[in-house]
Design a protein around this motif. Structure first.
Motif, PDB file in Angstrom:
ATOM      1  N   ASP A 158    -103.370   9.187  28.074  1.00 11.94           N
ATOM      2  CA  ASP A 158    -103.420   7.787  28.508  1.00 11.94           C
ATOM      3  C   ASP A 158    -102.527   7.549  29.921  1.00 11.94           C
ATOM      4  O   ASP A 158    -101.649   8.471  30.303  1.00 11.94           O
ATOM      5  CB  ASP A 158    -102.665   7.019  27.545  1.00 11.94           C
ATOM      6  CG  ASP A 158    -103.238   7.107  25.940  1.00 11.94           C
ATOM      7  OD1 ASP A 158    -104.490   7.813  25.767  1.00 11.94           O
ATOM      8  OD2 ASP A 158    -102.781   6.653  25.363  1.00 11.94           O
ATOM      9  N   TRP A 159    -103.143   6.713  30.498  1.00 15.38           N
ATOM     10  CA  TRP A 159    -102.443   6.168  31.789  1.00 15.38           C
ATOM     11  C   TRP A 159    -101.488   5.134  31.105  1.00 15.38           C
ATOM     12  O   TRP A 159    -101.774   4.052  30.239  1.00 15.38           O
ATOM     13  CB  TRP A 159    -103.472   5.335  32.470  1.00 15.38           C
ATOM     14  CG  TRP A 159    -104.354   6.229  33.329  1.00 15.38           C
ATOM     15  CD1 TRP A 159    -104.342   7.675  33.437  1.00 15.38           C
ATOM     16  CD2 TRP A 159    -105.447   5.766  34.301  1.00 15.38           C
ATOM     17  NE1 TRP A 159    -105.439   7.922  34.160  1.00 15.38           N
ATOM     18  CE2 TRP A 159    -106.147   6.898  34.627  1.00 15.38           C
ATOM     19  CE3 TRP A 159    -105.915   4.388  34.632  1.00 15.38           C
ATOM     20  CZ2 TRP A 159    -107.096   6.681  35.747  1.00 15.38           C
ATOM     21  CZ3 TRP A 159    -107.069   4.333  35.298  1.00 15.38           C
ATOM     22  CH2 TRP A 159    -107.588   5.642  35.953  1.00 15.38           C
ATOM     23  N   LYS A 177    -102.019  -1.217  39.087  1.00 18.86           N
ATOM     24  CA  LYS A 177    -102.172  -2.241  37.987  1.00 18.86           C
ATOM     25  C   LYS A 177    -103.075  -3.503  38.331  1.00 18.86           C
ATOM     26  O   LYS A 177    -103.905  -4.031  37.772  1.00 18.86           O
ATOM     27  CB  LYS A 177    -101.006  -2.733  37.226  1.00 18.86           C
ATOM     28  CG  LYS A 177    -100.196  -2.143  36.498  1.00 18.86           C
ATOM     29  CD  LYS A 177     -99.220  -2.740  35.826  1.00 18.86           C
ATOM     30  CE  LYS A 177     -97.813  -2.529  36.567  1.00 18.86           C
ATOM     31  NZ  LYS A 177     -96.473  -3.115  35.895  1.00 18.86           N
ATOM     32  N   ARG A 178    -102.741  -3.762  39.489  1.00 19.42           N
ATOM     33  CA  ARG A 178    -103.390  -4.784  40.159  1.00 19.42           C
ATOM     34  C   ARG A 178    -104.984  -4.681  40.231  1.00 19.42           C
ATOM     35  O   ARG A 178    -106.091  -5.513  40.111  1.00 19.42           O
ATOM     36  CB  ARG A 178    -102.919  -5.524  41.441  1.00 19.42           C
ATOM     37  CG  ARG A 178    -101.683  -5.935  41.489  1.00 19.42           C
ATOM     38  CD  ARG A 178    -100.967  -6.496  42.718  1.00 19.42           C
ATOM     39  NE  ARG A 178     -99.619  -6.937  42.627  1.00 19.42           N
ATOM     40  CZ  ARG A 178     -99.567  -8.481  42.407  1.00 19.42           C
ATOM     41  NH1 ARG A 178    -100.664  -9.002  42.506  1.00 19.42           N
ATOM     42  NH2 ARG A 178     -98.366  -8.937  42.156  1.00 19.42           N
ATOM     43  N   THR A 213     -95.447  -6.363  33.654  1.00 20.69           N
ATOM     44  CA  THR A 213     -96.306  -6.002  32.657  1.00 20.69           C
ATOM     45  C   THR A 213     -96.481  -4.557  32.590  1.00 20.69           C
ATOM     46  O   THR A 213     -96.466  -3.841  33.444  1.00 20.69           O
ATOM     47  CB  THR A 213     -97.794  -6.470  32.931  1.00 20.69           C
ATOM     48  OG1 THR A 213     -97.796  -8.052  33.041  1.00 20.69           O
ATOM     49  CG2 THR A 213     -98.839  -6.105  31.918  1.00 20.69           C
ATOM     50  N   ALA A 214     -96.460  -4.192  31.237  1.00 21.19           N
ATOM     51  CA  ALA A 214     -96.863  -2.706  30.844  1.00 21.19           C
ATOM     52  C   ALA A 214     -98.304  -2.535  30.523  1.00 21.19           C
ATOM     53  O   ALA A 214     -98.764  -3.508  29.834  1.00 21.19           O
ATOM     54  CB  ALA A 214     -95.811  -2.287  29.719  1.00 21.19           C
ATOM     55  N   LEU A 215     -98.887  -1.639  30.984  1.00 23.13           N
ATOM     56  CA  LEU A 215    -100.390  -1.452  30.657  1.00 23.13           C
ATOM     57  C   LEU A 215    -100.789  -0.075  30.106  1.00 23.13           C
ATOM     58  O   LEU A 215    -100.087   0.948  30.956  1.00 23.13           O
ATOM     59  CB  LEU A 215    -101.318  -1.945  31.755  1.00 23.13           C
ATOM     60  CG  LEU A 215    -102.676  -1.488  31.559  1.00 23.13           C
ATOM     61  CD1 LEU A 215    -103.150  -2.223  30.431  1.00 23.13           C
ATOM     62  CD2 LEU A 215    -103.183  -2.095  33.025  1.00 23.13           C
ATOM     63  N   ARG A 216    -101.448   0.061  28.812  1.00 28.57           N
ATOM     64  CA  ARG A 216    -101.796   1.506  28.549  1.00 28.57           C
ATOM     65  C   ARG A 216    -103.279   1.412  28.535  1.00 28.57           C
ATOM     66  O   ARG A 216    -103.945   0.645  27.897  1.00 28.57           O
ATOM     67  CB  ARG A 216    -101.254   1.897  27.182  1.00 28.57           C
ATOM     68  CG  ARG A 216    -101.617   3.250  26.691  1.00 28.57           C
ATOM     69  CD  ARG A 216    -101.186   3.507  25.156  1.00 28.57           C
ATOM     70  NE  ARG A 216     -99.707   3.710  25.310  1.00 28.57           N
ATOM     71  CZ  ARG A 216     -99.170   4.779  25.265  1.00 28.57           C
ATOM     72  NH1 ARG A 216     -99.805   5.796  25.385  1.00 28.57           N
ATOM     73  NH2 ARG A 216     -97.791   4.836  25.029  1.00 28.57           N
TER      74      ARG A 216
END
Length: 229
Positions: A158-159, A177-178, A213-216
Motif C-alpha cells: 500500500d501507499w 496527496k494533493r 490528512t492520512a491516506l492509504r
C-alpha cells in the motif's frame, strides 16, 4: 519499455543517481546501459514501444523474468491473455503496484464514498488496452497465472501517506496527496459530469486539509513462478 520517449530519455540520469546511492557503477555504451555491482552486472536496453499495439516487438519469449509496475489495473483481460501467450515458458512474472480498490482517509469526509464510487467506475474505462481490469486486476491476474500452472505469491504494498507529528511535513508527500486528490476528483467528474459541483466541493475540502490528512491507497504485488518439478 515505454511508449513515452521523454521518459525513456530520462532513464540514464535517474539510473545513475540510483547506482550512486546503491554503491554500484553505471556506464553507457552504444545503445545500452550497464550496471556493475558487487558480484553482478546488468545490461539495460531502452525500447520505445506501445504495449497496447506492438506487444510482439518486445522479446518476451527469451526472458527469464517479465516485470512491470502499475500496469495490470490498466489493461484488459484479453490483453493479459495475449501477454501470457507471448511468454509461455518464462520462469517468473513480477507485477508491482496493482491497485485493488482499497482507499482509506483519516479523517473521513462525508463525500469520500461518493468520489470513490465514481473513481472506481472510471478505473474500468478503456486505457488503450480494452476495458480495464481496474481494482479487480490482482485477483483476476492471480487466478489466470494459477490456471497456467504457475505458483502465485502476493503481498500488499500500500501507499501510506500520513502527516508526521515528530517532523516537518514532507513537501513531496504533501504534493503527492494533493496530486492524488486532484486526480481522483478529475476522474470522478469524467465518470459523472452531473456530479461535478459535489465532487469539486469534496476536492476543495480535501485539498484544504491535505497537510493533516492520512491516506492509504491499496496496492498488491504479484509474483508468479513455475513450481519446481
Amino acid at each position: 519499455v515505454d511508449h513515452d520517449r521523454a521518459l525513456l530519455a530520462a532513464v540514464p540520469q535517474a539510473l545513475a543517481r540510483w547506482a550512486d546511492s546503491a554503491g554500484c557503477r553505471m556506464r553507457q555504451d552504444t545503445g545500452a546501459l550497464r550496471l556493475d555491482g558487487d558480484g553482478w552486472h546488468a545490461e539495460i536496453e531502452l525500447l520505445a514501444c506501445d504495449l497496447a499495439t506492438d506487444l510482439a516487438r518486445v522479446p518476451l519469449a527469451a526472458a527469464h523474468l517479465v516485470t512491470a509496475s502499475a500496469l495490470l489495473d490498466l489493461v484488459s483481460a484479453s490483453w493479459l491473455d495475449d501477454l501470457l501467450d507471448a511468454c509461455p515458458a518464462v520462469p517468473a512474472l513480477l507485477f508491482a503496484l496493482n491497485v485493488d480498490g482499497r482507499i482509506a482517509w483519516v479523517p473521513e469526509d462525508e463525500d469520500d464514498a461518493h468520489v470513490e464510487r465514481l473513481f472506481a467506475a472510471h478505473q474500468l474505462r478503456d486505457k488503450g488496452f480494452g476495458p480495464a481490469l481496474g481494482p479487480a486486476a490482482p485477483v483476476f491476474a492471480g487466478q489466470l497465472f494459477k490456471a497456467g500452472g504457475r505458483s502465485v505469491h502476493s503481498t500488499r504494498t500500500d501507499w501510506l501517506l500520513r502527516p508526521d507529528s515528530d517532523a516537518p511535513q514532507d513537501a513531496r508527500l504533501d504534493a503527492m496527496k494533493r496530486a492524488l486528490i486532484d486526480g481522483m476528483a478529475t476522474a470522478a467528474c469524467e465518470a459523472d459530469a452531473s456530479a461535478r459541483a459535489r465532487t469539486d466541493a469534496w476536492r476543495i475540502r480535501r485539498l484544504g486539509n491535505a497537510a493533516t490528512t492520512a491516506l492509504r491507497i491499496g496496492h498488491v504485488d504479484l509474483l508468479a513462478t513455475y513450481a519446481p518439478r
